[in-house]
Design a protein around this motif. Structure first.
Motif, short mmCIF file in Angstrom:
data_model
loop_
_atom_site.label_atom_id
_atom_site.label_comp_id
_atom_site.label_asym_id
_atom_site.label_seq_id
_atom_site.Cartn_x
_atom_site.Cartn_y
_atom_site.Cartn_z
N TYR A 45 107.10 -6.47 22.63
CA TYR A 45 106.79 -7.27 23.71
C TYR A 45 105.52 -6.78 24.37
CZ TYR A 45 111.31 -8.89 23.38
OH TYR A 45 112.67 -9.62 23.03
N THR A 46 104.70 -6.13 23.61
CA THR A 46 103.09 -5.85 24.04
C THR A 46 102.11 -6.53 23.37
OG1 THR A 46 104.19 -3.67 24.69
CG2 THR A 46 101.74 -3.73 24.18
N ALA A 47 101.31 -7.21 23.91
CA ALA A 47 100.38 -8.21 23.33
C ALA A 47 98.91 -7.40 23.75
CB ALA A 47 100.07 -9.39 24.06
N GLU A 48 97.86 -8.07 23.22
CA GLU A 48 96.55 -7.27 23.26
C GLU A 48 96.44 -6.80 24.90
OE1 GLU A 48 93.30 -8.38 20.91
OE2 GLU A 48 94.65 -8.87 19.17
N THR A 50 98.39 -6.74 27.41
CA THR A 50 99.36 -5.94 28.20
C THR A 50 98.63 -4.57 28.62
OG1 THR A 50 101.20 -6.86 26.88
CG2 THR A 50 101.45 -4.79 28.05
N SER A 123 99.10 -0.91 22.34
CA SER A 123 99.97 -0.94 21.12
C SER A 123 99.84 0.13 20.40
CB SER A 123 99.65 -2.21 20.52
OG SER A 123 98.57 -2.39 20.12
#
Length: 177
Positions: A45-48, A50, A123
């Motif tokens: 659930y980690t996007a760029e 985040t 990430s």
């Protein structure tokens, strides 16, 4: 900086009960496995965009909650078994054992902090922290089996199996991500 995994070793003098040594190792393994599982979920659930600070907070809250639950469970178990609250050395040993959960999460939180200040992508920091925990699991297992009544190759198998289980968690998350 001192490695929290080094704190796993316990004074092995005769006045330290074996149950305490077991408790310290158990809580450290439990803390590392739980932190690894948390990181694996967070990686999904980690996007760029985040924030690394959000991930530091996520892991901190997760480890803190697990630590509080462990401490409460140990306190209640002590009340039931001894008929009174832990005092003196018993209280210190209880804190040392449960504190292993927080110590297991310390370096992963530092790694996430490096991501939070912008030195790594969030990430990337998550993956580095995850692989660190896989290595820590192997190290803790080695500490646990180094004096066991096992042949050398049985010790290697024990370390390899636990580290491989941790690596499998990371690899499955990498493939799924």
């Amino acid at each position: 900086m001192r490695d929290p995994a080094a704190d796993v070793s316990v004074d092995e003098s005769p006045d330290v009960p074996i149950t305490h040594v077991v408790s310290v190792l158990r809580e450290r393994l439990y803390g590392a496995i739980s932190c690894l599982a948390t990181l694996a979920v967070l990686a999904r659930y980690t996007a760029e965009d985040t924030s690394g600070w959000v991930r530091v907070l996520d892991v901190g809250i997760s480890a803190g909650g697990l630590w509080a639950a462990s401490l409460l469970a140990e306190y209640i178990a002590h009340l039931g078994a001894q008929g009174h609250a832990p005092r003196g050395r018993d209280a210190l040993r209880m804190l040392q054992s449960s504190g292993q959960i927080l110590q297991a999460a310390a370096i992963p939180v530092l790694i996430l902090g490096v991501g939070a200040v912008g030195w790594l992508a969030t990430s990337t920091a998550l993956w580095i922290a995850s692989w660190f925990l896989v290595i820590e699991l192997g190290f803790i297992t080695w500490l646990a089996v180094r004096r066991a009544d096992m042949r050398w190759w049985q010790r290697i198998i024990a370390v390899t199996v636990l580290a491989a289980a941790g690596a499998a968690v990371v690899i499955v998350k990498m493939v799924a991500h």
